[in-house]
Design a protein around this motif. Structure first.
Motif, PDB file in Angstrom:
ATOM      1  N   SER A 198      10.377  58.967  48.801  1.00  0.00           N
ATOM      2  CA  SER A 198      10.401  58.842  50.257  1.00  0.00           C
ATOM      3  C   SER A 198      11.162  60.033  50.840  1.00  0.00           C
ATOM      4  N   VAL A 199      11.139  60.150  52.157  1.00  0.00           N
ATOM      5  CA  VAL A 199      11.957  61.164  52.824  1.00  0.00           C
ATOM      6  C   VAL A 199      13.430  60.918  52.486  1.00  0.00           C
ATOM      7  N   SER A 200      13.830  59.658  52.428  1.00  0.00           N
ATOM      8  CA  SER A 200      15.208  59.307  52.072  1.00  0.00           C
ATOM      9  C   SER A 200      15.562  59.782  50.663  1.00  0.00           C
ATOM     10  N   HIS A 201      14.636  59.634  49.708  1.00  0.00           N
ATOM     11  CA  HIS A 201      14.858  60.147  48.350  1.00  0.00           C
ATOM     12  C   HIS A 201      15.127  61.651  48.398  1.00  0.00           C
ATOM     13  N   HIS A 202      14.232  62.367  49.070  1.00  0.00           N
ATOM     14  CA  HIS A 202      14.358  63.830  49.148  1.00  0.00           C
ATOM     15  C   HIS A 202      15.693  64.232  49.764  1.00  0.00           C
ATOM     16  N   LEU A 203      16.049  63.583  50.855  1.00  0.00           N
ATOM     17  CA  LEU A 203      17.278  63.948  51.562  1.00  0.00           C
ATOM     18  C   LEU A 203      18.511  63.653  50.705  1.00  0.00           C
ATOM     19  N   ASP A 204      18.534  62.498  50.054  1.00  0.00           N
ATOM     20  CA  ASP A 204      19.663  62.162  49.186  1.00  0.00           C
ATOM     21  C   ASP A 204      19.760  63.150  48.024  1.00  0.00           C
ATOM     22  N   HIS A 205      18.624  63.511  47.444  1.00  0.00           N
ATOM     23  CA  HIS A 205      18.606  64.480  46.346  1.00  0.00           C
ATOM     24  C   HIS A 205      19.162  65.835  46.801  1.00  0.00           C
ATOM     25  N   LEU A 206      18.799  66.258  47.989  1.00  0.00           N
ATOM     26  CA  LEU A 206      19.328  67.532  48.494  1.00  0.00           C
ATOM     27  C   LEU A 206      20.838  67.455  48.692  1.00  0.00           C
ATOM     28  N   LEU A 218      19.597  56.480  58.175  1.00  0.00           N
ATOM     29  CA  LEU A 218      19.008  57.793  58.445  1.00  0.00           C
ATOM     30  C   LEU A 218      20.036  58.730  59.074  1.00  0.00           C
ATOM     31  N   ALA A 219      20.713  58.284  60.105  1.00  0.00           N
ATOM     32  CA  ALA A 219      21.675  59.158  60.798  1.00  0.00           C
ATOM     33  C   ALA A 219      22.807  59.585  59.864  1.00  0.00           C
ATOM     34  N   ASP A 220      23.285  58.678  59.034  1.00  0.00           N
ATOM     35  CA  ASP A 220      24.361  59.002  58.101  1.00  0.00           C
ATOM     36  C   ASP A 220      23.891  59.991  57.047  1.00  0.00           C
ATOM     37  N   GLN A 221      22.698  59.747  56.494  1.00  0.00           N
ATOM     38  CA  GLN A 221      22.169  60.660  55.474  1.00  0.00           C
ATOM     39  C   GLN A 221      21.927  62.043  56.061  1.00  0.00           C
ATOM     40  N   LEU A 222      21.379  62.089  57.260  1.00  0.00           N
ATOM     41  CA  LEU A 222      21.103  63.374  57.895  1.00  0.00           C
ATOM     42  C   LEU A 222      22.407  64.115  58.182  1.00  0.00           C
ATOM     43  N   ALA A 223      23.423  63.415  58.655  1.00  0.00           N
ATOM     44  CA  ALA A 223      24.721  64.046  58.918  1.00  0.00           C
ATOM     45  C   ALA A 223      25.341  64.568  57.629  1.00  0.00           C
ATOM     46  N   GLU A 224      25.206  63.829  56.537  1.00  0.00           N
ATOM     47  CA  GLU A 224      25.738  64.293  55.256  1.00  0.00           C
ATOM     48  C   GLU A 224      25.011  65.556  54.808  1.00  0.00           C
ATOM     49  N   PHE A 275      11.000  56.822  57.010  1.00  0.00           N
ATOM     50  CA  PHE A 275      12.138  57.366  56.276  1.00  0.00           C
ATOM     51  C   PHE A 275      12.233  56.796  54.867  1.00  0.00           C
ATOM     52  N   THR A 276      11.945  55.516  54.708  1.00  0.00           N
ATOM     53  CA  THR A 276      12.177  54.861  53.427  1.00  0.00           C
ATOM     54  C   THR A 276      10.915  54.587  52.621  1.00  0.00           C
ATOM     55  N   GLY A 277       9.745  54.831  53.198  1.00  0.00           N
ATOM     56  CA  GLY A 277       8.497  54.542  52.490  1.00  0.00           C
ATOM     57  C   GLY A 277       8.320  55.437  51.285  1.00  0.00           C
ATOM     58  N   GLY A 278       8.327  54.845  50.107  1.00  0.00           N
ATOM     59  CA  GLY A 278       8.169  55.605  48.875  1.00  0.00           C
ATOM     60  C   GLY A 278       8.650  54.798  47.692  1.00  0.00           C
ATOM     61  N   SER A 279       8.704  55.454  46.550  1.00  0.00           N
ATOM     62  CA  SER A 279       9.125  54.794  45.317  1.00  0.00           C
ATOM     63  C   SER A 279       9.799  55.816  44.421  1.00  0.00           C
ATOM     64  N   ALA A 280      10.277  55.364  43.269  1.00  0.00           N
ATOM     65  CA  ALA A 280      10.925  56.271  42.323  1.00  0.00           C
ATOM     66  C   ALA A 280       9.955  57.345  41.829  1.00  0.00           C
ATOM     67  N   SER A 281       8.669  57.031  41.797  1.00  0.00           N
ATOM     68  CA  SER A 281       7.690  58.018  41.339  1.00  0.00           C
ATOM     69  C   SER A 281       7.095  58.836  42.485  1.00  0.00           C
ATOM     70  N   PHE A 333      21.758  63.898  39.820  1.00  0.00           N
ATOM     71  CA  PHE A 333      20.851  64.447  40.826  1.00  0.00           C
ATOM     72  C   PHE A 333      19.700  63.500  41.181  1.00  0.00           C
ATOM     73  N   VAL A 334      19.587  62.392  40.453  1.00  0.00           N
ATOM     74  CA  VAL A 334      18.554  61.398  40.766  1.00  0.00           C
ATOM     75  C   VAL A 334      18.983  60.662  42.035  1.00  0.00           C
ATOM     76  N   PRO A 335      18.119  60.653  43.030  1.00  0.00           N
ATOM     77  CA  PRO A 335      18.520  60.058  44.319  1.00  0.00           C
ATOM     78  C   PRO A 335      18.609  58.540  44.288  1.00  0.00           C
ATOM     79  N   GLU A 336      19.468  58.056  45.152  1.00  0.00           N
ATOM     80  CA  GLU A 336      19.591  56.616  45.406  1.00  0.00           C
ATOM     81  C   GLU A 336      19.408  56.433  46.914  1.00  0.00           C
ATOM     82  N   PRO A 337      18.151  56.363  47.343  1.00  0.00           N
ATOM     83  CA  PRO A 337      17.868  56.308  48.776  1.00  0.00           C
ATOM     84  C   PRO A 337      18.237  54.964  49.379  1.00  0.00           C
ATOM     85  N   GLY A 338      18.085  54.907  50.667  1.00  0.00           N
ATOM     86  CA  GLY A 338      18.248  53.641  51.341  1.00  0.00           C
ATOM     87  C   GLY A 338      19.384  53.609  52.332  1.00  0.00           C
TER      88      GLY A 338
END
Length: 178
Positions: free
Chosen positions: A46-54, A112-118, A37-43, A104-109
């Motif tokens: 991560s899946v978390s970045h994508h989900l937060d951005h959406l 998972l359950a909370d982000q998915l519910a949002e 879920f969290t593996g990634g970077s600003a460039s 619109f720039v994501p702030e992941p982290g």
């Protein structure tokens, strides 16, 4: 119905396809490990970045749908573009280097359950608001888009669907190539 076959024309088809996208994203995200879920970077998001951005991108559309009296009239007498045309215009802007900015720039982290519910709740609110609109009004009023300019409400909803599918593909790619 799968996400590969979405091509809405009517309000009802659009509502159905937004739920298809929501379910596809949810199915992909549900059950991921924390590392997945969290593996990634600003460039390399991560899946978390994508989900937060959406979440950040879907919310203003839902908010705008709740106050039609504040929306401007659609520009000129041109009809709304088709889903395929709007999707192509969005892809062209991406190929020109357009990227998320500002709010619109994501702030992941987050959890998972909370982000998915949002995410799920945000799309459900959007769908509820669209259900209150007559089909013809989707082509009469407009909403601003930071990269595509003034869009009819129908076009903004097409963009929202295309955008969710684009980020679903981004999540899939991230999981395939960590």
């Amino acid at each position: 119905m799968s996400v590969e076959t979405v091509n809405p024309k009517t309000r009802e088809e659009l509502l159905r396809d937004l739920m298809v996208a929501r379910d596809a994203v949810s199915d992909l995200v549900r059950g991921l490990s924390l590392a997945q879920f969290t593996g990634g970077s600003a460039s390399q998001w991560s899946v978390s970045h994508h989900l937060d951005h959406l979440c950040r991108s879907n919310a203003p559309v839902a908010a705008g749908m709740s106050v039609p009296e504040r929306l401007p009239q659609a520009p000129g007498a041109r009809p709304s573009r088709t889903f395929a045309s709007l999707q192509a215009d969005y892809q062209a802007r991406l190929s020109e280097g357009v990227k998320a900015t500002g709010r619109f720039v994501p702030e992941p982290g987050g959890d998972l359950a909370d982000q998915l519910a949002e995410y799920q709740g945000g799309l459900e609110v959007l769908v509820e608001r669209v259900q209150a609109w007559p089909e013809t009004d989707l082509d009469v009023l407009a909403m601003p888009h930071p990269a595509l300019g003034l869009l009819t409400v129908r076009e903004m909803l097409y963009f929202t669907l295309a955008h969710n599918l684009h980020h679903l593909r981004g999540m899939q790619a991230r999981l395939e190539h960590p």
